[in-house]
Write an enzyme that holds these catalytic residues in place. Sequence first.
Site, PDB file in Angstrom:
ATOM      1  N   GLY A   1      81.814  24.870  18.081  1.00 26.75           N
ATOM      2  CA  GLY A   1      80.726  23.897  18.049  1.00 26.75           C
ATOM      3  C   GLY A   1      80.147  23.657  19.432  1.00 26.75           C
TER       4      GLY A   1
ATOM      5  N   GLY B   1      78.442  21.288  22.730  1.00 26.42           N
ATOM      6  CA  GLY B   1      78.675  20.044  23.443  1.00 26.42           C
ATOM      7  C   GLY B   1      79.840  20.083  24.400  1.00 26.42           C
TER       8      GLY B   1
ATOM      9  N   CYS C   1      87.449  28.094  19.916  1.00 29.22           N
ATOM     10  CA  CYS C   1      86.311  27.727  20.746  1.00 29.22           C
ATOM     11  C   CYS C   1      86.318  26.222  21.068  1.00 29.22           C
ATOM     12  CB  CYS C   1      85.006  28.166  20.076  1.00 29.22           C
ATOM     13  SG  CYS C   1      83.611  28.225  21.211  1.00 29.22           S
ATOM     14  N   PHE C   2      85.401  25.434  20.520  1.00 32.86           N
ATOM     15  CA  PHE C   2      85.402  23.994  20.763  1.00 32.86           C
ATOM     16  C   PHE C   2      86.714  23.372  20.297  1.00 32.86           C
ATOM     17  CE2 PHE C   2      83.518  19.628  20.026  1.00 32.86           C
ATOM     18  CZ  PHE C   2      83.216  19.382  21.358  1.00 32.86           C
TER      19      PHE C   2
ATOM     20  N   GLN D   1      89.254  23.837  22.967  1.00 28.09           N
ATOM     21  CA  GLN D   1      89.066  22.880  24.060  1.00 28.09           C
ATOM     22  C   GLN D   1      89.573  21.500  23.674  1.00 28.09           C
ATOM     23  OE1 GLN D   1      84.843  23.255  24.700  1.00 28.09           O
ATOM     24  NE2 GLN D   1      85.014  25.441  25.136  1.00 28.09           N
TER      25      GLN D   1
ATOM     26  N   GLY E   1      80.565  27.167  27.093  1.00 31.01           N
ATOM     27  CA  GLY E   1      80.218  26.841  28.469  1.00 31.01           C
ATOM     28  C   GLY E   1      81.244  25.967  29.149  1.00 31.01           C
ATOM     29  N   PHE E   2      82.331  25.610  28.435  1.00 31.54           N
ATOM     30  CA  PHE E   2      83.396  24.787  28.984  1.00 31.54           C
ATOM     31  C   PHE E   2      84.725  25.521  28.814  1.00 31.54           C
ATOM     32  CE2 PHE E   2      79.973  21.948  27.947  1.00 31.54           C
ATOM     33  CZ  PHE E   2      79.969  21.003  28.967  1.00 31.54           C
TER      34      PHE E   2
ATOM     35  N   HIS F   1      85.943  33.666  19.261  1.00 34.03           N
ATOM     36  CA  HIS F   1      85.568  33.583  17.849  1.00 34.03           C
ATOM     37  C   HIS F   1      86.205  34.747  17.095  1.00 34.03           C
ATOM     38  CE1 HIS F   1      81.756  30.892  18.162  1.00 34.03           C
ATOM     39  NE2 HIS F   1      82.529  30.698  19.208  1.00 34.03           N
TER      40      HIS F   1
ATOM     41  N   GLU G   1      86.329  35.403  14.015  1.00 37.82           N
ATOM     42  CA  GLU G   1      85.743  35.755  12.717  1.00 37.82           C
ATOM     43  C   GLU G   1      84.831  36.980  12.787  1.00 37.82           C
ATOM     44  OE1 GLU G   1      82.721  34.265  14.917  1.00 37.82           O
ATOM     45  OE2 GLU G   1      84.518  33.084  14.503  1.00 37.82           O
TER      46      GLU G   1
END
Length: 396
Positions: A245, A247, A273-274, A277, A317-318, A368, A370
């Site tokens: 996701g 943000g 991914c998100f 994090q 990006g994080f 990712h 998938e």
Amino acid sequence: MSARENTALLVLEDGAVFRGRAWGARGRTLGELVFSTGMTGYQETLTDPSYHRQIVVMTAPHIGNTGMNDEDPESSKIWVAGYVVRDPARRASNWRSRRGLEEELIQQGIVGVAEVDTRAITRHIRTRGAMRAGIFSGDALPAGAEHLGDQVRDALVRIVVEQPRMAGAALAGEVSTAHTYILEPSGHFAGREPLVTVVAVDLGIKSRTPEHLAERGARVLVVPNTVSWAEIQALHPDGVFFSNGPGDPSSAEREIDLLRAVLDSGTPFFGICFGHQLLGRALGYGTYKLPFGHRGVNQPVKELATGKVEITSQNHGFAVDAPIGAPSTAPFEGGRYGRVEVTHVCLNDGVVEGLRAMDLPAFSVQYHPEAAAGPHDGEHLFDRFIQLMTTHKEGN
């Protein structure tokens, strides 16, 4: 068509301007400017919710050759804020194509620019970092834009810098599903009793992800990011999944608290991914913004235990700030969650790409698995999650 009507300007917050041809919808769009290194899979990139509020530069020169089809979208719409390409295809050629790429961009109101030097733009971002930008075309171009004097440039840069930065942005709620939906076991497991039940928290999930779990015998309940732990418990899951996701993970306090409730319960957890994090933050580690991030389908990742290298699909990006090497004690509340090891690292820059809680049934990867679009190297992680849930289920 006049020169002004055919012109589009890509304006960066540091004052750099790239002039190209108006392509896609005309108007103005703003977002964080990033680049994707994938040479294929542009349809999956466009429809990946992780790109919400980002203007994507494609480093591959030819985009749109295979048109747009009805099988490959990863969500119900295009999520990129804007699209930057060098040489768009004049004609789509593929047996599955239903319409051209530009036609789709216009239909969904996505402002783009073509015939710009995407190599120069990419080198600029790699040197100075991802930054805020805007694309201006059509009626959004001010008078005199075709000559781009200092006054016009300054006016456009002011518009760009007035938009919020990606750091601190809480965006999962803008891309998450509004209602729970269910995928039953499919493929070889179709019509059978589910092996396990998975609650997948949608932080910007791609459609291929729950499909992978369903193909392995799982019943998958995809729930909004606003779900509570009590609501998850009522679904009696054998495991909980946190998706990719957009943000800043430091802004996702509610989702982090939810994840800690999952960890406290001992329910098996897998995040990508998100979600990776957020696991890092739930365990007490920090996160930080990367200079220009990892985006594309060719990112090399090394599994530290085996030395195996996987080529992965990424869009982030994080990154998580956890110690690489010997296992460490999770910092949250003096080690409440026990020992943690970094399992994977990026071979390009050493960024943490995987975590495993050694005293809890929880793990995550930054990439990712998938493979939509991208290589299939990481798909085995879904098998690992299924095995983790079935073993935990049998032990209880």
